[in-house]
Design a protein around this motif. Structure first.
Motif, short mmCIF file in Angstrom:
data_model
loop_
_atom_site.label_atom_id
_atom_site.label_comp_id
_atom_site.label_asym_id
_atom_site.label_seq_id
_atom_site.Cartn_x
_atom_site.Cartn_y
_atom_site.Cartn_z
N ILE A 262 58.79 -74.83 -8.69
CA ILE A 262 57.37 -74.74 -8.48
C ILE A 262 56.87 -73.24 -8.07
N GLN B 78 52.07 -76.32 -16.07
CA GLN B 78 52.36 -77.22 -15.03
C GLN B 78 53.57 -77.87 -15.51
N GLY C 126 52.70 -83.53 -9.00
CA GLY C 126 52.95 -83.90 -7.68
C GLY C 126 53.58 -85.22 -7.66
N VAL D 149 57.31 -84.36 -7.42
CA VAL D 149 57.33 -83.71 -6.10
C VAL D 149 57.84 -84.91 -5.19
N ASN E 117 58.82 -78.07 0.01
CA ASN E 117 58.51 -78.38 -1.69
C ASN E 117 57.06 -78.92 -1.71
N TYR F 209 53.96 -76.95 -3.11
CA TYR F 209 53.44 -77.40 -4.39
C TYR F 209 51.90 -77.54 -4.03
N LYS G 217 50.20 -74.04 -4.10
CA LYS G 217 50.38 -73.62 -5.52
C LYS G 217 49.22 -74.42 -6.49
N ASN G 218 49.20 -75.70 -6.23
CA ASN G 218 48.10 -76.33 -6.99
C ASN G 218 46.78 -75.85 -6.70
#
Length: 107
Positions: free
Chosen positions: A34, A41, A45, A48, A95, A99, A102-103
């Motif tokens: 990640i 990508q 999601g 994760v 995580n 995520y 970061k997304n």
């Protein structure tokens, strides 16, 4: 080797620490993936969330069964397994949060 038996059958639980270590390694690798992804990508999601749910479910089930076994055999609990379970819970949360942040940056 832990063996717990009752009138309906026997549940044998052998060496549960490697399972906890496996989930810690998988979740750590997921965190690194990640953090390292840029515009591509590599992880979605769904990945994760699925990995987090599966690892939490299996590790909590193992910890619960260890508690039953230890209680039946009148022994003391394993603190290292408990700490490993808490590390798994923390990695799942980290995580998910990482995520999501970061997304948002990638979009």
């Amino acid at each position: 080797m832990y063996i717990w038996s009752n009138s309906e059958g026997a549940i044998s639980l052998l060496y549960s620490r490697p399972v906890f270590i496996f989930f810690i390694v998988v979740l750590s690798a997921l965190l690194i993936t990640i953090l390292m992804q840029n515009n591509k990508q590599l992880v979605t999601g769904l990945h994760v969330i699925t990995i987090a749910i599966i690892s939490l479910f299996i590790s909590s089930l193992i910890l619960f069964l260890e508690g039953i076994i230890v209680d039946d055999l009148n022994l003391s609990g394993d603190t290292i397994s408990t700490y490993m379970f808490l590390i798994i819970v923390a990695l799942c949360l980290i995580n998910s949060v990482t995520y999501s942040f970061k997304n948002k940056k990638l979009q």
